[in-house]
Write a protein that holds these residues in place. Structure first.
Motif, PDB file in Angstrom:
ATOM      1  N   LEU A 148       0.795  -1.210   0.009  1.00 31.21           N
ATOM      2  CA  LEU A 148      -0.062  -0.102  -0.062  1.00 31.21           C
ATOM      3  C   LEU A 148       0.989   1.269   0.019  1.00 31.21           C
ATOM      4  O   LEU A 148       0.629   2.347  -0.590  1.00 31.21           O
ATOM      5  CB  LEU A 148      -0.986  -0.090   1.237  1.00 31.21           C
ATOM      6  N   ALA A 149       1.988   1.230   0.693  1.00 34.83           N
ATOM      7  CA  ALA A 149       2.768   2.409   0.974  1.00 34.83           C
ATOM      8  C   ALA A 149       3.581   2.754  -0.506  1.00 34.83           C
ATOM      9  O   ALA A 149       3.825   4.002  -0.937  1.00 34.83           O
ATOM     10  CB  ALA A 149       3.982   2.118   1.786  1.00 34.83           C
ATOM     11  N   ARG A 150       3.788   1.802  -1.446  1.00 36.82           N
ATOM     12  CA  ARG A 150       4.346   2.012  -2.654  1.00 36.82           C
ATOM     13  C   ARG A 150       3.278   2.596  -3.751  1.00 36.82           C
ATOM     14  O   ARG A 150       3.969   3.306  -4.622  1.00 36.82           O
ATOM     15  CB  ARG A 150       4.709   0.380  -3.299  1.00 36.82           C
ATOM     16  N   GLU A 151       2.004   2.459  -3.338  1.00 40.44           N
ATOM     17  CA  GLU A 151       1.175   3.009  -4.427  1.00 40.44           C
ATOM     18  C   GLU A 151       1.109   4.570  -4.774  1.00 40.44           C
ATOM     19  O   GLU A 151       1.168   5.090  -5.747  1.00 40.44           O
ATOM     20  CB  GLU A 151      -0.038   2.750  -3.919  1.00 40.44           C
ATOM     21  N   GLU A 152       1.804   5.293  -3.760  1.00 42.07           N
ATOM     22  CA  GLU A 152       2.107   6.822  -3.964  1.00 42.07           C
ATOM     23  C   GLU A 152       2.944   7.021  -4.978  1.00 42.07           C
ATOM     24  O   GLU A 152       2.840   7.962  -5.553  1.00 42.07           O
ATOM     25  CB  GLU A 152       2.185   7.441  -2.741  1.00 42.07           C
ATOM     26  N   SER A 153       4.056   6.260  -5.191  1.00 43.10           N
ATOM     27  CA  SER A 153       5.208   6.792  -5.909  1.00 43.10           C
ATOM     28  C   SER A 153       5.137   5.706  -7.144  1.00 43.10           C
ATOM     29  O   SER A 153       6.267   6.014  -7.821  1.00 43.10           O
ATOM     30  CB  SER A 153       6.400   6.655  -5.241  1.00 43.10           C
ATOM     31  N   MET A 154       4.581   4.480  -7.226  1.00 42.87           N
ATOM     32  CA  MET A 154       4.774   3.896  -8.266  1.00 42.87           C
ATOM     33  C   MET A 154       4.385   4.220  -9.669  1.00 42.87           C
ATOM     34  O   MET A 154       3.365   5.168  -9.582  1.00 42.87           O
ATOM     35  CB  MET A 154       4.189   2.445  -8.015  1.00 42.87           C
ATOM     36  N   HIS A 155       5.231   3.744 -10.571  1.00 40.85           N
ATOM     37  CA  HIS A 155       4.898   3.994 -11.981  1.00 40.85           C
ATOM     38  C   HIS A 155       5.058   2.790 -12.874  1.00 40.85           C
ATOM     39  O   HIS A 155       5.849   2.090 -12.534  1.00 40.85           O
ATOM     40  CB  HIS A 155       5.270   5.281 -12.708  1.00 40.85           C
ATOM     41  N   SER A 156       4.381   2.719 -13.967  1.00 36.29           N
ATOM     42  CA  SER A 156       4.570   1.506 -14.804  1.00 36.29           C
ATOM     43  C   SER A 156       4.229   1.762 -16.269  1.00 36.29           C
ATOM     44  O   SER A 156       3.279   2.352 -16.535  1.00 36.29           O
ATOM     45  CB  SER A 156       3.651   0.324 -14.336  1.00 36.29           C
ATOM     46  N   LYS A 157       5.081   1.434 -17.328  1.00 36.51           N
ATOM     47  CA  LYS A 157       4.866   1.694 -18.689  1.00 36.51           C
ATOM     48  C   LYS A 157       3.772   0.787 -19.076  1.00 36.51           C
ATOM     49  O   LYS A 157       3.056   1.354 -20.104  1.00 36.51           O
ATOM     50  CB  LYS A 157       6.256   1.282 -19.402  1.00 36.51           C
ATOM     51  N   PHE A 158       3.463  -0.017 -18.310  1.00 35.64           N
ATOM     52  CA  PHE A 158       2.426  -0.945 -18.791  1.00 35.64           C
ATOM     53  C   PHE A 158       1.041  -0.601 -18.478  1.00 35.64           C
ATOM     54  O   PHE A 158      -0.065  -0.710 -19.046  1.00 35.64           O
ATOM     55  CB  PHE A 158       2.414  -2.352 -18.042  1.00 35.64           C
ATOM     56  N   LEU A 159       1.089   0.287 -17.147  1.00 28.12           N
ATOM     57  CA  LEU A 159      -0.364   0.626 -16.632  1.00 28.12           C
ATOM     58  C   LEU A 159      -0.569   2.057 -16.147  1.00 28.12           C
ATOM     59  O   LEU A 159      -1.572   2.294 -15.775  1.00 28.12           O
ATOM     60  CB  LEU A 159      -0.645  -0.161 -15.361  1.00 28.12           C
ATOM     61  N   ASP A 160       0.384   2.841 -16.581  1.00 23.76           N
ATOM     62  CA  ASP A 160       0.329   4.421 -16.305  1.00 23.76           C
ATOM     63  C   ASP A 160      -1.005   4.927 -16.474  1.00 23.76           C
ATOM     64  O   ASP A 160      -1.455   5.346 -15.514  1.00 23.76           O
ATOM     65  CB  ASP A 160       1.635   5.072 -16.660  1.00 23.76           C
ATOM     66  N   GLU A 161      -1.585   4.702 -17.557  1.00 21.01           N
ATOM     67  CA  GLU A 161      -2.980   5.327 -17.942  1.00 21.01           C
ATOM     68  C   GLU A 161      -3.943   4.611 -17.276  1.00 21.01           C
ATOM     69  O   GLU A 161      -4.888   5.504 -17.242  1.00 21.01           O
ATOM     70  CB  GLU A 161      -2.980   5.515 -19.556  1.00 21.01           C
ATOM     71  N   ASN A 162      -3.703   3.620 -16.829  1.00 22.71           N
ATOM     72  CA  ASN A 162      -4.999   2.935 -16.214  1.00 22.71           C
ATOM     73  C   ASN A 162      -4.485   2.613 -14.748  1.00 22.71           C
ATOM     74  O   ASN A 162      -5.238   1.782 -14.068  1.00 22.71           O
ATOM     75  CB  ASN A 162      -5.394   1.566 -16.874  1.00 22.71           C
TER      76      ASN A 162
END
Length: 207
Positions: free
Chosen positions: A26-40
């Motif tokens: 849950l703590a990772r959610e604030e800073s995570m990004h992904s080229k697979f899912l960023d727009e979703n």
């Protein structure tokens, strides 16, 4: 609602570290990004459904890693690592790989044995404490049987090619497309050779 199987795994055991594992995710959610899912990204949060069982939450984490481009067996090796930090029998390259993995994901500690599949790859893994049984038969008529107990399926002894059980932190993978069984050392050696993990740790790790 909590019946097995989940989306990717079936699980025998308990995740004793579940509260810490979920909080870290849950703590990772604030800073995570992904080229697979960023727009979703907003559609998939929270990553972990905290109303689920420990098995379902482990399944959530595995699905998230796979959907973000991790090879399924590698993702399992991140969640259920081998006991590496005090294991001097491992080659240096394997230890470097395991140390690198430990900086990406904390272990989901059991006692736990899981089976997992994406429809082509079938695998099984035991947590690093190794307190849950995961016994297997490989038969001469090309079947692979895995169970927590011996004798769940009756097999003629003459038909058994090899038999054994997974040890602490060990994995096995059956690639149905390639029609072969891949054992723990081959799996982990394969991943450990993909990148210069030892160099990365030496150059970038801050004690």
């Amino acid at each position: 609602q909590r019946a097995h199987p989940n989306r990717f795994i079936a699980h025998n055991g308990e995740i004793n570290t579940i509260r810490a594992n979920v909080n870290k995710m849950l703590a990772r959610e604030e800073s995570m990004h992904s080229k697979f899912l960023d727009e979703n990204s907003s559609k998939i949060l929270p990553i972990i459904n905290t109303s689920g069982s420990d098995s379902a939450m482990l399944d959530n984490a595995l699905e998230f890693l796979v959907m973000n481009g991790r090879d399924m067996t590698r993702a399992v090796s991140m969640l259920l690592p081998e006991p590496w930090d005090h294991n001097d029998t491992l080659p240096a390259r394997r230890r470097a790989y395991d140390e690198y993995q430990s900086m990406l994901m904390e272990p989901w500690d059991g006692p736990a044995a899981i089976a997992y599949t994406d429809g082509t790859i079938f695998g099984a893994a035991l947590d690093r404490n190794g307190l849950r049984p995961a016994r297997y038969y490989l038969t001469r008529d090309d079947r692979f049987l895995l169970s927590s107990e011996v004798g769940t399926i009756e097999i003629e002894p003459s038909n058994i090619l090899t038999a054994g059980c997974l040890g602490p932190g060990e994995m096995v993978e059956i690639d149905t497309a390639a029609d072969r069984v891949i054992w723990n050392d081959e799996i982990r050696n394969r991943y450990s050779k993909e990148k210069p993990y030892g160099d990365w740790i030496k150059e970038e790790k801050i004690e």
